[in-house]
Design a protein around this motif. Structure first.
Motif, PDB file in Angstrom:
ATOM      1  N   GLY A   1      75.883  53.327  16.693  1.00 50.62           N
ATOM      2  CA  GLY A   1      77.318  52.680  17.257  1.00 50.62           C
ATOM      3  C   GLY A   1      77.955  52.273  16.101  1.00 50.62           C
ATOM      4  O   GLY A   1      77.789  52.436  14.817  1.00 50.62           O
ATOM      5  N   VAL A   2      79.329  51.568  16.397  1.00 50.59           N
ATOM      6  CA  VAL A   2      80.129  50.912  15.479  1.00 50.59           C
ATOM      7  C   VAL A   2      80.283  49.576  15.786  1.00 50.59           C
ATOM      8  O   VAL A   2      80.458  49.142  16.812  1.00 50.59           O
ATOM      9  CB  VAL A   2      81.284  51.738  15.518  1.00 50.59           C
ATOM     10  N   TYR A   3      80.268  48.888  14.718  1.00 51.07           N
ATOM     11  CA  TYR A   3      80.764  47.460  14.775  1.00 51.07           C
ATOM     12  C   TYR A   3      82.150  47.181  14.980  1.00 51.07           C
ATOM     13  O   TYR A   3      82.922  47.506  14.332  1.00 51.07           O
ATOM     14  CB  TYR A   3      80.127  46.568  13.372  1.00 51.07           C
ATOM     15  N   LYS A   4      82.640  46.577  16.068  1.00 52.50           N
ATOM     16  CA  LYS A   4      83.818  46.710  16.565  1.00 52.50           C
ATOM     17  C   LYS A   4      84.431  45.365  16.577  1.00 52.50           C
ATOM     18  O   LYS A   4      85.922  45.023  16.890  1.00 52.50           O
ATOM     19  CB  LYS A   4      84.229  46.939  18.073  1.00 52.50           C
ATOM     20  N   SER A   5      83.852  44.123  16.202  1.00 53.00           N
ATOM     21  CA  SER A   5      84.276  43.046  15.633  1.00 53.00           C
ATOM     22  C   SER A   5      83.429  42.419  14.828  1.00 53.00           C
ATOM     23  O   SER A   5      82.406  42.583  14.582  1.00 53.00           O
ATOM     24  CB  SER A   5      84.766  42.126  17.025  1.00 53.00           C
ATOM     25  N   GLN A   6      84.274  41.084  14.223  1.00 51.64           N
ATOM     26  CA  GLN A   6      83.114  40.460  13.559  1.00 51.64           C
ATOM     27  C   GLN A   6      82.289  39.693  13.896  1.00 51.64           C
ATOM     28  O   GLN A   6      80.906  39.399  13.480  1.00 51.64           O
ATOM     29  CB  GLN A   6      84.138  39.336  12.637  1.00 51.64           C
ATOM     30  N   SER A   7      82.575  39.391  15.194  1.00 54.97           N
ATOM     31  CA  SER A   7      81.434  38.556  15.938  1.00 54.97           C
ATOM     32  C   SER A   7      80.180  39.658  16.325  1.00 54.97           C
ATOM     33  O   SER A   7      79.126  39.026  16.272  1.00 54.97           O
ATOM     34  CB  SER A   7      82.050  38.033  17.411  1.00 54.97           C
ATOM     35  N   GLU A   8      80.430  40.601  16.547  1.00 58.28           N
ATOM     36  CA  GLU A   8      79.353  41.608  16.834  1.00 58.28           C
ATOM     37  C   GLU A   8      78.478  41.723  15.602  1.00 58.28           C
ATOM     38  O   GLU A   8      77.254  41.616  15.845  1.00 58.28           O
ATOM     39  CB  GLU A   8      79.808  42.986  16.964  1.00 58.28           C
ATOM     40  N   ILE A   9      78.843  41.568  14.431  1.00 59.01           N
ATOM     41  CA  ILE A   9      78.103  41.370  13.039  1.00 59.01           C
ATOM     42  C   ILE A   9      77.507  40.128  12.839  1.00 59.01           C
ATOM     43  O   ILE A   9      76.083  40.368  12.780  1.00 59.01           O
ATOM     44  CB  ILE A   9      79.069  41.954  12.052  1.00 59.01           C
ATOM     45  N   ASP A  10      78.159  39.061  13.277  1.00 60.50           N
ATOM     46  CA  ASP A  10      77.757  37.725  13.086  1.00 60.50           C
ATOM     47  C   ASP A  10      76.488  37.608  14.120  1.00 60.50           C
ATOM     48  O   ASP A  10      75.475  36.709  13.639  1.00 60.50           O
ATOM     49  CB  ASP A  10      78.516  36.709  13.131  1.00 60.50           C
ATOM     50  N   ASN A  11      76.719  37.998  15.261  1.00 63.13           N
ATOM     51  CA  ASN A  11      75.550  37.571  16.316  1.00 63.13           C
ATOM     52  C   ASN A  11      74.631  38.935  16.483  1.00 63.13           C
ATOM     53  O   ASN A  11      73.713  38.736  17.362  1.00 63.13           O
ATOM     54  CB  ASN A  11      76.327  37.677  17.528  1.00 63.13           C
ATOM     55  N   ASP A  12      74.450  39.742  15.486  1.00 62.63           N
ATOM     56  CA  ASP A  12      73.633  40.758  15.718  1.00 62.63           C
ATOM     57  C   ASP A  12      72.199  40.083  15.314  1.00 62.63           C
ATOM     58  O   ASP A  12      72.187  39.823  14.180  1.00 62.63           O
ATOM     59  CB  ASP A  12      73.813  42.219  14.877  1.00 62.63           C
ATOM     60  N   PRO A  13      71.150  40.365  15.843  1.00 66.11           N
ATOM     61  CA  PRO A  13      69.904  39.516  15.604  1.00 66.11           C
ATOM     62  C   PRO A  13      69.260  40.339  14.499  1.00 66.11           C
ATOM     63  O   PRO A  13      68.393  40.003  13.728  1.00 66.11           O
ATOM     64  CB  PRO A  13      69.002  39.997  16.848  1.00 66.11           C
ATOM     65  N   VAL A  14      69.709  41.673  13.995  1.00 65.20           N
ATOM     66  CA  VAL A  14      69.247  42.581  12.857  1.00 65.20           C
ATOM     67  C   VAL A  14      70.189  42.303  12.015  1.00 65.20           C
ATOM     68  O   VAL A  14      71.669  42.536  12.021  1.00 65.20           O
ATOM     69  CB  VAL A  14      69.127  43.949  13.290  1.00 65.20           C
TER      70      VAL A  14
END
Length: 453
Positions: free
Chosen positions: A293-306
């Motif tokens: 997929g694609v990271y669509k926000s900075q929060s998705e990056i910050d909250n990704d467990p990986v």
């Protein structure tokens, strides 16, 4: 030679082949007048030349035996010597043998109108490969310049690594076959199973650069191939003036690396996409990141467990953590198939009616993976190549939040974006089914041909 029901054929032979190649290139520049058409009329003339040669010496013998058209035996041995190999190992010996049993010629075979022919076959054979450079085992020199005592001086250097023990790559194959004929051989069926092993593979092996070279041509590794094939043919099926024939075939083939060089269990290589050749797996598997997929926000990056790839930004790809260690590294690249299909197939037919005839042949493959370097560039979102319309229609950006391609970035794209150029998005299904040939014809009657003559 034939003695009653016994037939013998014996062959002894010798051959010698030699080839010389010479090439000279002349380059002329700075002609005083455009009307001068001769090389000698130039102010500057540069000449380069190259030459090469190879030789192959062979001794061979063969014995064939047939008993009453029921049992067949064949055996051969050959010894080949190639100038391309090392001084210690120029010659290699290769043997082959085969046997056949025509069951339908035996007295116990039933007089069946359905099955009229049956034959069992088995064979073993070895072949040698010498397809390397003409001077692959010796040290070659190349011209270069060198600074000596403050002055630029022309000279030569050793450009290839010598190997006096370089020798033949050998393939040994075992084959089993069955031939059946039905309905007075109007219907023919063939089945084949084979297994082969290639040893002493001729490969360029990376070597420590302290040796003065980056690679060396050596005999290393083993490769195994297995396959099965089926073929069915029909001929001379007549319905009145209509004559019919058909053919169909299907085959499956697998290969596996059994060994590489000493202390080496895999080789990773590639440019547009990466490949891996690993012990226990097929040759040249696609080896890239799996994009999910694609990271669509900075929060998705910050909250990704990986932990994503270093330098990941909004709009970059989400990469699968294939090894489950909680962070994305080069170790998360995965095998994604190879060029070899799971199976290939084909079929065709012929029809004839009075003077008309029609024939067609179809072919297809299933389970094959391919890569398209053009797509890899035009769908990267970078400015080095003109992006495709498909990329623009499906890339993620403010006006297309559902896009599945990484964001367009024609200037300072992220380091993560560079790393994910090589991903499963560049590996495509290579399956196809297509019409290989189609032919329609008409045969003129003899009386018309005679009139034309």
């Amino acid at each position: 030679k034939k003695i009653k029901s016994h037939t013998f054929d014996v062959l002894l032979g010798y051959s010698y082949q030699q080839e010389f190649r010479n090439q000279t290139d002349l380059e002329s520049r700075d002609f005083a007048d455009d009307n001068l058409r001769n090389v000698s009329g130039a102010t500057s003339i540069t000449a380069t030349s190259r030459s090469s040669k190879w030789a192959l010496e062979s001794f061979f013998s063969r014995l064939q035996y047939d008993f009453d058209n029921k049992y067949t035996l064949s055996a051969s041995i050959r010894r080949d010597g190639s100038s391309r190999f090392g001084a210690n190992t120029k010659y290699g010996s290769f043997v082959s043998a085969s046997a056949g049993w025509v069951l339908s010629n035996e007295s116990f075979f039933p007089d069946d109108k359905v099955v009229n022919y049956a034959k069992l076959r088995v064979s073993f054979g070895q072949t040698g490969n010498n397809q390397i450079g003409d001077f692959g085992s010796v040290a070659l020199v190349s011209a270069d310049n060198y600074v000596l005592n403050g002055s630029l001086t022309s000279g030569v250097y050793t450009s290839t690594s010598p190997n006096a023990d370089l020798s033949w790559e050998t393939n040994s194959a075992l084959n089993f076959g069955l031939d059946l004929g039905f309905l007075q051989s109007k219907l023919l069926f063939t089945a084949e199973y084979y297994i082969s092993k290639t040893t002493d593979l001729l490969l360029d092996v990376p070597v420590p650069q302290q040796s003065g070279f980056s690679e060396s041509l050596q005999n290393i590794g083993e490769l195994e191939n297995k396959g099965i094939e089926f073929e069915l043919k029909g001929r001379n099926f007549n319905i009145g003036d209509l004559k019919l024939g058909f053919n169909a075939n299907i085959s499956s083939y697998k290969n596996k690396i059994l060994a590489l060089g000493n202390g080496q269990d895999q080789i990773i290589f590639g440019s547009g996409v990466d490949f891996i050749t690993k012990v226990g797996y097929p040759v040249a598997q696609f080896y890239n990141y799996n994009v999910t997929g694609v990271y669509k926000s900075q929060s998705e990056i910050d909250n990704d467990p990986v932990t994503p790839l270093s330098g990941t930004e909004v709009g970059d790809y989400i990469v699968q953590d294939t090894n489950g260690d909680g962070r994305i590294t080069s170790d998360d690249r995965a095998m994604q198939g190879d060029f070899n299909p799971d199976f290939t197939y084909g079929f065709g037919f012929t029809m004839a009616y009075k003077g008309f005839d029609l024939s067609a042949q179809f072919t297809g493959v299933e389970g094959r993976k391919v890569s398209d370097n053009i797509i890899n560039r035009t769908e990267s979102g970078e400015g080095f190549f003109v992006p495709s319309q498909y990329y623009f229609d499906n890339s993620f950006h403010d006006r297309n939040p559902d896009g599945f391609f990484r964001r367009p970035d024609f200037s300072s794209f992220s380091s993560a974006g560079r790393l994910t150029r090589k991903s499963n998005l560049s590996v495509l299904d290579g399956d196809y089914f297509r019409l290989r040939s189609l032919q329609l014809g008409y045969t003129l009657p003899n009386e018309i041909i005679e009139k034309l003559n």
